[in-house]
Enzyme design. Structure first.
Site, PDB file in Angstrom:
ATOM      1  CG  HIS A   1       4.832   5.025   0.390  1.00 31.23           C
ATOM      2  ND1 HIS A   1       6.155   5.046   0.808  1.00 31.23           N
ATOM      3  CD2 HIS A   1       4.457   3.715   0.409  1.00 31.23           C
ATOM      4  CE1 HIS A   1       6.544   3.804   1.056  1.00 31.23           C
ATOM      5  NE2 HIS A   1       5.555   2.977   0.811  1.00 31.23           N
TER       6      HIS A   1
ATOM      7  CB  CYS B   1       8.146   0.825   2.182  1.00 31.38           C
ATOM      8  SG  CYS B   1       7.128   0.394   0.775  1.00 31.38           S
TER       9      CYS B   1
ATOM     10  CB  CYS C   1       5.155  -1.301   7.618  1.00 32.98           C
ATOM     11  SG  CYS C   1       4.232  -0.318   6.419  1.00 32.98           S
TER      12      CYS C   1
HETATM   13  C1  LIG Z   1       5.815  -1.572  -0.320  1.00 34.86           C
HETATM   14  C2  LIG Z   1       6.262  -1.666   1.086  1.00 34.86           C
HETATM   15  O1  LIG Z   1       7.372  -2.178   1.331  1.00 34.86           O
HETATM   16  C3  LIG Z   1       5.399  -1.246   2.231  1.00 34.86           C
HETATM   17  C4  LIG Z   1       4.301  -0.277   1.910  1.00 34.86           C
HETATM   18  O2  LIG Z   1       4.406   0.908   2.086  1.00 34.86           O
HETATM   19  S1  LIG Z   1       2.903  -0.941   1.280  1.00 34.86           S
HETATM   20  C5  LIG Z   1       2.159   0.401   0.376  1.00 34.86           C
HETATM   21  C6  LIG Z   1       2.770   0.528  -0.967  1.00 34.86           C
HETATM   22  N1  LIG Z   1       1.943   1.389  -1.808  1.00 34.86           N
HETATM   23  C7  LIG Z   1       0.879   0.924  -2.463  1.00 34.86           C
HETATM   24  O3  LIG Z   1       0.536  -0.242  -2.384  1.00 34.86           O
HETATM   25  C8  LIG Z   1       0.118   1.918  -3.280  1.00 34.86           C
HETATM   26  C9  LIG Z   1      -1.288   1.963  -2.809  1.00 34.86           C
HETATM   27  N2  LIG Z   1      -2.077   2.878  -3.643  1.00 34.86           N
HETATM   28  C10 LIG Z   1      -2.562   2.488  -4.845  1.00 34.86           C
HETATM   29  O4  LIG Z   1      -2.336   1.381  -5.327  1.00 34.86           O
HETATM   30  C11 LIG Z   1      -3.409   3.486  -5.586  1.00 34.86           C
HETATM   31  O5  LIG Z   1      -3.156   4.776  -5.122  1.00 34.86           O
HETATM   32  C12 LIG Z   1      -4.928   3.141  -5.399  1.00 34.86           C
HETATM   33  C13 LIG Z   1      -5.245   1.800  -6.087  1.00 34.86           C
HETATM   34  C14 LIG Z   1      -5.324   3.059  -3.930  1.00 34.86           C
HETATM   35  C15 LIG Z   1      -5.787   4.251  -6.021  1.00 34.86           C
HETATM   36  O6  LIG Z   1      -5.383   4.414  -7.348  1.00 34.86           O
HETATM   37  P1  LIG Z   1      -6.209   5.365  -8.334  1.00 34.86           P
HETATM   38  O7  LIG Z   1      -7.617   4.900  -8.431  1.00 34.86           O
HETATM   39  O8  LIG Z   1      -5.413   5.496  -9.579  1.00 34.86           O
HETATM   40  O9  LIG Z   1      -6.161   6.710  -7.475  1.00 34.86           O
HETATM   41  P2  LIG Z   1      -6.567   8.169  -7.868  1.00 34.86           P
HETATM   42  O10 LIG Z   1      -6.885   8.264  -9.337  1.00 34.86           O
HETATM   43  O11 LIG Z   1      -5.555   9.091  -7.301  1.00 34.86           O
HETATM   44  O12 LIG Z   1      -7.882   8.369  -7.031  1.00 34.86           O
HETATM   45  C16 LIG Z   1      -9.118   7.791  -7.412  1.00 34.86           C
HETATM   46  C17 LIG Z   1     -10.199   8.820  -7.162  1.00 34.86           C
HETATM   47  O13 LIG Z   1     -10.254   9.072  -5.764  1.00 34.86           O
HETATM   48  C18 LIG Z   1     -10.162  10.474  -5.550  1.00 34.86           C
HETATM   49  N3  LIG Z   1      -9.454  10.694  -4.297  1.00 34.86           N
HETATM   50  C19 LIG Z   1      -8.271  10.153  -3.917  1.00 34.86           C
HETATM   51  N4  LIG Z   1      -7.937  10.614  -2.708  1.00 34.86           N
HETATM   52  C20 LIG Z   1      -8.918  11.456  -2.322  1.00 34.86           C
HETATM   53  C21 LIG Z   1      -9.140  12.230  -1.169  1.00 34.86           C
HETATM   54  N5  LIG Z   1      -8.277  12.250  -0.129  1.00 34.86           N
HETATM   55  N6  LIG Z   1     -10.258  12.975  -1.097  1.00 34.86           N
HETATM   56  C22 LIG Z   1     -11.146  12.982  -2.112  1.00 34.86           C
HETATM   57  N7  LIG Z   1     -10.982  12.272  -3.236  1.00 34.86           N
HETATM   58  C23 LIG Z   1      -9.884  11.510  -3.336  1.00 34.86           C
HETATM   59  C24 LIG Z   1      -9.398  10.992  -6.738  1.00 34.86           C
HETATM   60  O14 LIG Z   1      -9.638  12.358  -6.964  1.00 34.86           O
HETATM   61  C25 LIG Z   1      -9.929  10.145  -7.834  1.00 34.86           C
HETATM   62  O15 LIG Z   1     -11.186  10.667  -8.234  1.00 34.86           O
HETATM   63  P3  LIG Z   1     -11.565  10.778  -9.784  1.00 34.86           P
HETATM   64  O16 LIG Z   1     -11.578   9.330 -10.277  1.00 34.86           O
HETATM   65  O17 LIG Z   1     -12.889  11.441  -9.755  1.00 34.86           O
HETATM   66  O18 LIG Z   1     -10.459  11.569 -10.408  1.00 34.86           O
END
Ligand SMILES: CC(=O)CC(=O)SCCNC(=O)CCNC(=O)[C@H](O)C(C)(C)COP(=O)(O)OP(=O)(O)OC[C@H]1O[C@@H](n2cnc3c(N)ncnc32)[C@H](O)[C@@H]1OP(=O)(O)O
Length: 420
Positions: free
Chosen positions: A375, A87, A406
């Site tokens: 991201h 990242c 990070c």
């Molecule tokens: C990699 C590096 O080097 C360093 C780094 O940065 S580490 C980070 C790297 N990135 C990651 O690891 C990604 C992390 N995120 C994920 O894996 C996924 O987003 C997650 C597993 C957290 C969620 O995935 P998901 O379930 O498919 O998300 P999504 O469908 O958008 O949201 C689920 C529900 O929450 C709701 N929701 C999400 N955000 C919301 C918010 N802010 N307010 C209200 N509701 C919200 C959505 O509307 C959805 O609801 P429905 O099921 O009713 O539609």
């Protein structure tokens, strides 16, 4: 203390709108998403160097920098190469360019792109070797072998955003760190709400208008939610800890995102080639740290890099007017700063004996962060740097900014900027 052989500046660039995973930008790959951005930037000024990155490995190319540059139909005599550090990819692209400027290169265009919607599916190595060999000796048998493939023959080079060695997702690792640092669900949701409110307000105020080029598929960021609330965030189930006790949710984690971002790295002479009014800041210094994630946590290295960088310049936390901190997860930002604030921690763990004073929470991510904006791994550093430069340009001359990202593998990259 002067880091570079000559003064180096970073100047705000452009980015694509960031799309939701599986959304408007999902038909792209990292090259096709980068091409309109590279063209738009090159229309502003012809760089002497192009440094680009993407994190998710591709079966179709290795040097994405050169592929983007040539696909964009740009001057083939401009050298173009790739940098990658999870990242922190576009942070190290900027650092690499900063170290290379001088001589015949005064202006570098750097950045990165990620299409998280389309992680590749490959063949397991033994299957691939067998079929490749068959293609040389018996092509019809090779085709028959391809037709007979089953799911067992396939491999996902990117398995659900997991660390390759541990096989555990970034979220699993962060859940553990959040518990170690006592970062509560309430604090994470509160930060996530702020991130959305600030990103939405930034768009409403027009802050992002000259940082984002609309694409035919998507005109503005798709992730910031004007309709989120403390109640909605509190109602979301844990996303990673399936026991139901976890504190990381879809609401307080950065979402799966597609996007590309770019910025300028320049000497004084390079800067003069950019249009008047382009926000810029001096890249005074940079620091990269790595930690043993078994001891300190996979996403905690910024807490080592920040004190080392600040102490080198005799700066306390309150001397820094602006903090742009990547939010892989709200919990990661909160844990990173909790470490900076913990008495004795910077001395005992980061090895820096310096009184940094209190941390100015009100100066962090004024226009939202990755939890709200999204991201796309390789684009995040460039977005953060561009955003910080523009924010800094509204502050008094000489103001300091820290940009911190990070990265998987236990890395953290941090830039120290100063307003002109
Ligand atoms: C990699 C590096 O080097 C360093 C780094 O940065 S580490 C980070 C790297 N990135 C990651 O690891 C990604 C992390 N995120 C994920 O894996 C996924 O987003 C997650 C597993 C957290 C969620 O995935 P998901 O379930 O498919 O998300 P999504 O469908 O958008 O949201 C689920 C529900 O929450 C709701 N929701 C999400 N955000 C919301 C918010 N802010 N307010 C209200 N509701 C919200 C959505 O509307 C959805 O609801 P429905 O099921 O009713 O539609």
């Amino acid at each position: 203390m002067q880091r570079y052989a000559r003064k180096i500046f970073v100047a705000s660039g452009l980015r694509t709108p960031f799309g939701r995973g599986g959304g408007a930008l999902a038909d792209h790959d990292a090259i096709s998403l980068s091409v309109p951005l590279a063209r738009a930037m090159a229309d502003i000024a012809r760089p002497d160097l192009f440094v680009w990155g993407t994190v998710i490995p591709s079966l179709g190319w290795s040097n994405i920098g050169r592929e983007v540059w040539l696909d964009a139909g740009l001057d083939p005599t401009v050298p173009a190469f790739s940098a990658v550090l999870a990242c922190s990819t576009s942070m190290v692209a900027a650092f690499a360019a900063a170290g290379m400027l001088g001589g015949s290169a005064d202006l570098a265009l750097v950045g990165g792109a990620e299409v998280m919607s389309n992680p590749p599916i490959g063949l397991k190595l033994d299957v691939s070797k067998r079929i490749t060999k068959l293609f040389r000796t018996d092509p019809p048998a090779a085709i028959a072998a391809l037709q007979a493939l089953t799911a067992d023959d396939l491999t996902l080079p990117v398995k659900g955003w997991a660390n390759r060695i541990t096989g555990r997702t970034m979220g699993d690792h962060m859940e553990e760190t959040a518990q170690a640092w006592g970062i509560t669900r309430e604090a994470q949701d509160e930060w996530a709400l702020k991130s959305h409110q600030r990103a939405v307000a930034g768009w409403e105020r027009g802050f992002f208008d000259d940082l984002v080029i609309p694409l035919p598929e998507l005109a503005r960021d798709a992730n910031p939610r004007a309709d989120t609330s403390a109640e909605k965030l509190a109602a979301l189930p844990p996303a990673f800890d399936k026991s139901g006790k976890g504190s990381l949710t879809a609401g307080n984690s950065s979402p799966i995102t597609d996007g590309a971002a770019a910025l300028w790295v320049a000497t004084e002479a390079g800067l003069s080639r950019l249009p008047a009014g382009t926000p810029f800041a001096e890249l005074v210094d940079q620091e990269i740290a790595a930690v043993d994630h078994h001891v300190d946590g996979l996403l905690m290295a910024p807490s080592f890099a920040i004190p080392r960088l600040l102490a080198r310049h005799g700066l306390r936390y309150e001397d820094v007017a602006l903090w742009e901190i990547h939010e892989a997860f709200a919990a990661q930002l909160l844990a990173n700063v909790a470490a900076l604030e913990k008495p004795g921690w910077t001395k005992d763990r980061a090895g820096v004996d310096f009184d940094f004073g209190p941390f100015p929470w009100d100066r962090v991510n004024p226009n939202g962060g990755s939890v709200a904006i999204g991201h796309p791994f390789a684009a995040t550093g460039a977005r953060d740097l561009s955003q910080a430069v523009k924010e800094l340009s509204a502050l008094p001359s000489g103001s300091w900014a820290i940009v911190s990202v990070c990265a998987d593998g236990g890395h953290g990259t941090v830039a120290l900027l100063r307003a002109p």
